[in-house]
Design a protein around this motif. Structure first.
Motif, PDB file in Angstrom:
ATOM      1  N   ASP A 177       0.850  -1.189   0.000  1.00  0.00           N
ATOM      2  CA  ASP A 177       0.000   0.000   0.000  1.00  0.00           C
ATOM      3  C   ASP A 177       0.883   1.236   0.000  1.00  0.00           C
ATOM      4  O   ASP A 177       2.050   1.182   0.401  1.00  0.00           O
ATOM      5  CB  ASP A 177      -0.902  -0.003   1.232  1.00  0.00           C
ATOM      6  CG  ASP A 177      -1.921   1.126   1.216  1.00  0.00           C
ATOM      7  OD1 ASP A 177      -2.308   1.545   0.108  1.00  0.00           O
ATOM      8  OD2 ASP A 177      -2.314   1.588   2.293  1.00  0.00           O
ATOM      9  N   LEU A 178       0.321   2.340  -0.458  1.00  0.00           N
ATOM     10  CA  LEU A 178       0.950   3.653  -0.333  1.00  0.00           C
ATOM     11  C   LEU A 178       0.051   4.516   0.535  1.00  0.00           C
ATOM     12  O   LEU A 178      -1.153   4.588   0.309  1.00  0.00           O
ATOM     13  CB  LEU A 178       1.135   4.322  -1.705  1.00  0.00           C
ATOM     14  CG  LEU A 178       2.571   4.373  -2.235  1.00  0.00           C
ATOM     15  CD1 LEU A 178       3.003   2.970  -2.634  1.00  0.00           C
ATOM     16  CD2 LEU A 178       2.670   5.310  -3.430  1.00  0.00           C
ATOM     17  N   SER A 179       0.631   5.160   1.535  1.00  0.00           N
ATOM     18  CA  SER A 179      -0.109   6.041   2.436  1.00  0.00           C
ATOM     19  C   SER A 179       0.382   7.462   2.244  1.00  0.00           C
ATOM     20  O   SER A 179       1.580   7.705   2.127  1.00  0.00           O
ATOM     21  CB  SER A 179       0.083   5.607   3.883  1.00  0.00           C
ATOM     22  OG  SER A 179      -0.382   4.295   4.069  1.00  0.00           O
ATOM     23  N   PHE A 180      -0.574   8.378   2.227  1.00  0.00           N
ATOM     24  CA  PHE A 180      -0.246   9.763   1.929  1.00  0.00           C
ATOM     25  C   PHE A 180      -0.447  10.660   3.131  1.00  0.00           C
ATOM     26  O   PHE A 180      -1.228  10.371   4.026  1.00  0.00           O
ATOM     27  CB  PHE A 180      -1.118  10.288   0.778  1.00  0.00           C
ATOM     28  CG  PHE A 180      -0.848   9.620  -0.531  1.00  0.00           C
ATOM     29  CD1 PHE A 180      -1.459   8.421  -0.863  1.00  0.00           C
ATOM     30  CD2 PHE A 180       0.029  10.185  -1.438  1.00  0.00           C
ATOM     31  CE1 PHE A 180      -1.208   7.794  -2.069  1.00  0.00           C
ATOM     32  CE2 PHE A 180       0.287   9.572  -2.652  1.00  0.00           C
ATOM     33  CZ  PHE A 180      -0.333   8.374  -2.967  1.00  0.00           C
ATOM     34  N   ILE A 181       0.251  11.786   3.121  1.00  0.00           N
ATOM     35  CA  ILE A 181       0.070  12.828   4.110  1.00  0.00           C
ATOM     36  C   ILE A 181      -1.096  13.708   3.666  1.00  0.00           C
ATOM     37  O   ILE A 181      -1.286  13.962   2.479  1.00  0.00           O
ATOM     38  CB  ILE A 181       1.344  13.680   4.228  1.00  0.00           C
ATOM     39  CG1 ILE A 181       2.475  12.849   4.840  1.00  0.00           C
ATOM     40  CG2 ILE A 181       1.109  14.933   5.051  1.00  0.00           C
ATOM     41  CD1 ILE A 181       2.195  12.365   6.239  1.00  0.00           C
TER      42      ILE A 181
ATOM     43  N   ASP B  30      -1.172  16.296   0.673  1.00  0.00           N
ATOM     44  CA  ASP B  30       0.042  16.093  -0.122  1.00  0.00           C
ATOM     45  C   ASP B  30      -0.117  14.812  -0.939  1.00  0.00           C
ATOM     46  O   ASP B  30      -0.114  13.715  -0.388  1.00  0.00           O
ATOM     47  CB  ASP B  30       1.251  15.976   0.806  1.00  0.00           C
ATOM     48  CG  ASP B  30       2.579  15.918   0.050  1.00  0.00           C
ATOM     49  OD1 ASP B  30       2.555  15.670  -1.180  1.00  0.00           O
ATOM     50  OD2 ASP B  30       3.637  16.108   0.689  1.00  0.00           O
ATOM     51  N   ASP B  31      -0.287  14.949  -2.253  1.00  0.00           N
ATOM     52  CA  ASP B  31      -0.471  13.770  -3.102  1.00  0.00           C
ATOM     53  C   ASP B  31       0.805  13.418  -3.859  1.00  0.00           C
ATOM     54  O   ASP B  31       0.773  12.676  -4.841  1.00  0.00           O
ATOM     55  CB  ASP B  31      -1.633  13.979  -4.083  1.00  0.00           C
ATOM     56  CG  ASP B  31      -1.401  15.142  -5.033  1.00  0.00           C
ATOM     57  OD1 ASP B  31      -0.385  15.856  -4.874  1.00  0.00           O
ATOM     58  OD2 ASP B  31      -2.228  15.343  -5.948  1.00  0.00           O
ATOM     59  N   VAL B  32       1.937  13.954  -3.397  1.00  0.00           N
ATOM     60  CA  VAL B  32       3.223  13.684  -4.040  1.00  0.00           C
ATOM     61  C   VAL B  32       4.118  12.819  -3.159  1.00  0.00           C
ATOM     62  O   VAL B  32       4.716  11.850  -3.625  1.00  0.00           O
ATOM     63  CB  VAL B  32       3.945  14.995  -4.409  1.00  0.00           C
ATOM     64  CG1 VAL B  32       5.343  14.710  -4.947  1.00  0.00           C
ATOM     65  CG2 VAL B  32       3.132  15.766  -5.448  1.00  0.00           C
ATOM     66  N   ASN B  33       4.205  13.176  -1.885  1.00  0.00           N
ATOM     67  CA  ASN B  33       5.029  12.404  -0.950  1.00  0.00           C
ATOM     68  C   ASN B  33       4.186  11.316  -0.294  1.00  0.00           C
ATOM     69  O   ASN B  33       3.044  11.560   0.103  1.00  0.00           O
ATOM     70  CB  ASN B  33       5.617  13.329   0.118  1.00  0.00           C
ATOM     71  CG  ASN B  33       6.549  14.358  -0.486  1.00  0.00           C
ATOM     72  OD1 ASN B  33       7.598  14.015  -1.014  1.00  0.00           O
ATOM     73  ND2 ASN B  33       6.156  15.624  -0.425  1.00  0.00           N
ATOM     74  N   ALA B  34       4.748  10.130  -0.198  1.00  0.00           N
ATOM     75  CA  ALA B  34       3.990   9.002   0.343  1.00  0.00           C
ATOM     76  C   ALA B  34       4.918   8.023   1.034  1.00  0.00           C
ATOM     77  O   ALA B  34       6.144   8.099   0.921  1.00  0.00           O
ATOM     78  CB  ALA B  34       3.219   8.303  -0.782  1.00  0.00           C
TER      79      ALA B  34
ATOM     80  N   GLY C  21      -1.228  12.346  14.610  1.00  0.00           N
ATOM     81  CA  GLY C  21      -2.625  11.918  14.587  1.00  0.00           C
ATOM     82  C   GLY C  21      -3.453  12.662  13.565  1.00  0.00           C
ATOM     83  O   GLY C  21      -4.395  12.120  12.996  1.00  0.00           O
ATOM     84  N   SER C  22      -3.110  13.927  13.310  1.00  0.00           N
ATOM     85  CA  SER C  22      -3.882  14.699  12.347  1.00  0.00           C
ATOM     86  C   SER C  22      -3.247  14.728  10.969  1.00  0.00           C
ATOM     87  O   SER C  22      -3.737  15.400  10.075  1.00  0.00           O
ATOM     88  CB  SER C  22      -4.026  16.138  12.849  1.00  0.00           C
ATOM     89  OG  SER C  22      -2.754  16.738  12.973  1.00  0.00           O
ATOM     90  N   LEU C  23      -2.151  13.979  10.803  1.00  0.00           N
ATOM     91  CA  LEU C  23      -1.457  14.001   9.525  1.00  0.00           C
ATOM     92  C   LEU C  23      -1.569  12.706   8.745  1.00  0.00           C
ATOM     93  O   LEU C  23      -1.658  12.718   7.525  1.00  0.00           O
ATOM     94  CB  LEU C  23       0.027  14.323   9.732  1.00  0.00           C
ATOM     95  CG  LEU C  23       0.340  15.744  10.200  1.00  0.00           C
ATOM     96  CD1 LEU C  23       1.837  15.875  10.402  1.00  0.00           C
ATOM     97  CD2 LEU C  23      -0.147  16.761   9.200  1.00  0.00           C
ATOM     98  N   LEU C  24      -1.504  11.572   9.443  1.00  0.00           N
ATOM     99  CA  LEU C  24      -1.517  10.307   8.734  1.00  0.00           C
ATOM    100  C   LEU C  24      -2.830  10.105   8.008  1.00  0.00           C
ATOM    101  O   LEU C  24      -3.891  10.326   8.553  1.00  0.00           O
ATOM    102  CB  LEU C  24      -1.288   9.147   9.702  1.00  0.00           C
ATOM    103  CG  LEU C  24       0.130   9.073  10.282  1.00  0.00           C
ATOM    104  CD1 LEU C  24       0.204   7.931  11.274  1.00  0.00           C
ATOM    105  CD2 LEU C  24       1.147   8.868   9.194  1.00  0.00           C
ATOM    106  N   CYS C  25      -2.738   9.680   6.767  1.00  0.00           N
ATOM    107  CA  CYS C  25      -3.928   9.542   5.952  1.00  0.00           C
ATOM    108  C   CYS C  25      -3.949   8.200   5.259  1.00  0.00           C
ATOM    109  O   CYS C  25      -2.939   7.513   5.183  1.00  0.00           O
ATOM    110  CB  CYS C  25      -3.987  10.621   4.869  1.00  0.00           C
ATOM    111  SG  CYS C  25      -4.070  12.286   5.529  1.00  0.00           S
TER     112      CYS C  25
END
Length: 363
Positions: free
Chosen positions: A48-52, A55-59, A263-267
């Motif tokens: 899987d890839l998880s994003f911030i 931010d749809d570039v860094n994962a 907690g408010s960043l991980l997506c």
């Protein structure tokens, strides 16, 4: 990106997909796949890839390998990556596959004995606009059996989230029940599976490569303790947590601060039915305001107690707490403690998600 380069890129990717699509094997190729109890299957993987958020570039590219059938962690790898390919609906694999494939290749080089015998992919396989989703793409390039498991319905080829679809979902009475996702052509592209008794919301299973649909559904069900199969339900282990925090919270110096901030960043990414928008990031945020202060017990009705408090107590240097008066120091009631485990509890409106540092368990 101007219209002309985008059109040229789409044509190029369509051509590549068509060529790779011809290499997809839609049937069982392994002896363990034909066994009623999957005898011979020892290792299952998940990517899987998880994003911030925002931010749809860094994962964070993640790979886990679990033992089968007990689903214990054997291997994990998490790497921060920068996606360079643009998002174009239907071509998500061109953004994500290179990094997921690299993770598998790295494992094969360093610890080939742990290479998974089948890989679960957080996304679709044949259930796709051109019957070649992320699970197919990764399967063909890696040569490994792959299963696509999506949490949301991709409305494609005549499969729609309409009243009929909802009534079919309502008819799923127990874990293991399923119904076909049939295209207007009559071809079955996948199946909606009620993966466990605890959740009435299905997952959408489709063939990636070197496995039949019936076997993919059966295997997915056998790997589900909760709604999502374990190999792709465990995206944030201690390594991936550290990876994400180090990569995106460099200005937060203390361990406690990082744990509260993350907690408010991980997506988590989710597929969207709209072809004009990229997959939306669903942030796992804390709705409970009482827990955000970290010094009070959580009053959220979904919680049994504030594990934010425990995180604060466990990871704040002793000097910081010793300087406080006893009444101000973080405390956790005995009935709410988790022995020998540091945890970060986050509530989702629909699913209670428990992200733990070191161990993962969904309540």
């Amino acid at each position: 990106m101007s219209a002309r380069p985008a059109e040229d890129l789409v044509k190029q990717w369509e051509s590549e997909q068509a060529l790779l699509r011809q290499q997809v094997v839609e049937g069982d190729t392994e002896d363990w796949q034909r066994a009623p109890d999957f005898s011979g299957l020892q290792r299952v993987g998940g990517v899987d890839l998880s994003f911030i958020k925002g931010d749809d570039v860094n994962a964070c590219a993640q790979l886990v390998v679990l033992s089968y059938p007990d689903l214990q962690l054997l291997y994990e790898d998490s790497q921060m990556v920068t996606l360079t390919a643009p998002y174009i609906a239907g071509f998500l694999a061109f953004r994500e596959t290179p990094f997921l494939l690299e993770s598998l290749q790295h494992l094969e080089r360093d610890q080939p004995q742990l290479l998974p015998q089948v890989v679960f992919v957080d996304g679709n396989g044949l259930f796709h606009y051109r019957e070649f989703g992320l699970a197919c793409h990764l399967g063909v390039l890696s040569g490994l059996p792959c299963v696509g498991v999506a949490k949301n319905l991709l409305q494609v080829q005549g499969v729609n989230k309409d009243e009929e679809h909802q009534s079919q979902i309502a008819a799923l009475q127990k874990g293991g029940d399923c119904f076909p996702l049939t295209a207007t052509s009559g071809k079955v592209l996948g199946k909606a599976l009620r993966s466990c008794n605890k959740s009435s919301k299905p997952v959408y299973v489709s063939v990636g490569h070197r496995i039949s649909l019936d076997t993919a559904v059966r295997l997915t069900h056998s790997c589900c303790r909760y709604r999502v199969p374990e190999p792709i339900r465990q995206p944030f282990t201690a390594a991936s947590f550290s990876c994400c925090v180090s990569g995106f919270l460099p200005s937060v110096s203390s361990s406690a601060g990082k744990m509260h901030a993350v907690g408010s960043l991980l997506c988590r990414k989710e597929e969207t039915a709209s072809p004009s928008q990229p997959p939306r990031a669903k942030c796992l945020e804390r709705p409970c305001e009482a827990a955000t202060k970290a010094l009070s017990r959580c009053t959220c009705p979904l919680a049994t107690g504030s594990v934010w408090t425990q995180l604060y107590a466990s990871h704040t240097p002793a000097a910081a707490t010793e300087s406080q008066s006893p009444s101000d120091r973080p405390t956790v009631s005995p009935e709410n403690t988790f022995a020998n485990t540091s945890r970060l509890q986050i509530h989702d409106a629909k699913n209670e998600v428990l992200i733990m540092l070191g161990t993962f368990q969904e309540q």
